[in-house]
Design an enzyme around this catalytic site. Sequence first.
Site, mmCIF file in Angstrom:
data_model
loop_
_atom_site.group_PDB
_atom_site.id
_atom_site.type_symbol
_atom_site.label_atom_id
_atom_site.label_comp_id
_atom_site.label_asym_id
_atom_site.label_seq_id
_atom_site.Cartn_x
_atom_site.Cartn_y
_atom_site.Cartn_z
ATOM 1 N N GLU A 146 0.644 -1.157 0.034
ATOM 2 C CA GLU A 146 0.024 0.180 0.002
ATOM 3 C C GLU A 146 0.901 1.219 0.047
ATOM 4 O O GLU A 146 2.040 1.242 0.665
ATOM 5 C CB GLU A 146 -0.983 0.136 1.323
ATOM 6 N N GLU A 151 -2.123 11.996 3.482
ATOM 7 C CA GLU A 151 -2.356 11.091 4.561
ATOM 8 C C GLU A 151 -2.431 12.121 5.661
ATOM 9 O O GLU A 151 -1.169 12.772 5.790
ATOM 10 C CB GLU A 151 -1.734 9.800 4.636
#
Length: 308
Positions: A146, A151
């Site tokens: 991933e 984020e």
Amino acid sequence: MVKNPLFTHNWFPGALADLHSQKPGHGHEHGHGGHAIPGYRLTNSIVGRDFFRAFDWEAISDPTRGRVPEAENLTYAHGDSFVLRGDSETILTPDGPGRPSARIVSKKSYTTHVVVVDLRHMPQGCGYNMGPIWQVGKEDWPNRGEVDILEGVNDQGPNASTLHTSTNCTMPAVRNQTGTSGQLDCDVAVNWNTGCGVKFSKPNSYGPDFNKNGGGWLAVERNNQFIKTWFWPRDSQDVPRDGIPEAFFPNTECDLETHFKEHHIVINLTFCGDWAGQADVYRSSGCPSTCVAFKDAYFNFKSLRVYQ
């Protein structure tokens, strides 16, 4: 146009020129007539309504256990804008089912590639959770890896780029990057799936500061030798001459070819989940005791382009 396009990575000149010269409504998801770049070619130019052709909408339970029953009616496009947002109208109770949101996944998958995102506005507000723009395999997580491009939680900048993998993938402590390394072990089994993240050097790479500045560009380059991410604020007059990334993940202590397989691009909103919803994280962000107001929790994309 971008000035002084002298870079160590030869996709920069064409990619950034495409971003600055693209006219509203001229995006073509199928990449016809894409700009030729040595080593890479523009294969997907996604602008406005192209997002509806390039992505699938997933109505699934939130995998990060956020309070978001996923919905499909919270996206719209006009001209060169594509907006994805959470519901900001419904009045919720603290123990209710949560706030409808959206999660879209690219129809195509990618291995060696570059993604350049031109983003005008990103979600902000209390309760907003991690990983809003990321890349992941559709199954067998975390064995396909991933890559989190954008984020963060609860308006707490700067942005972070993070890898999440299976065991035996770590990053060196010293790397050629402008960001600051956090945990070096990418294994999801270590420290509650913290991953090996890098915080960006620019405060306006995330949250309210990002939006006040009109957004900017995020880019990621992935191959079997490295994964790199960059950020340029909207008011940048020159992109870096040397192309040093904010985050650099080399293959020196992690076999990237083994840990990272075909990835789909995922864009989603989740609220009060595994990270943002933790009581200590929420309180330390200066947030109220409940997640109730999300009028600024939306993306506004100008474009998303993929080079292969």
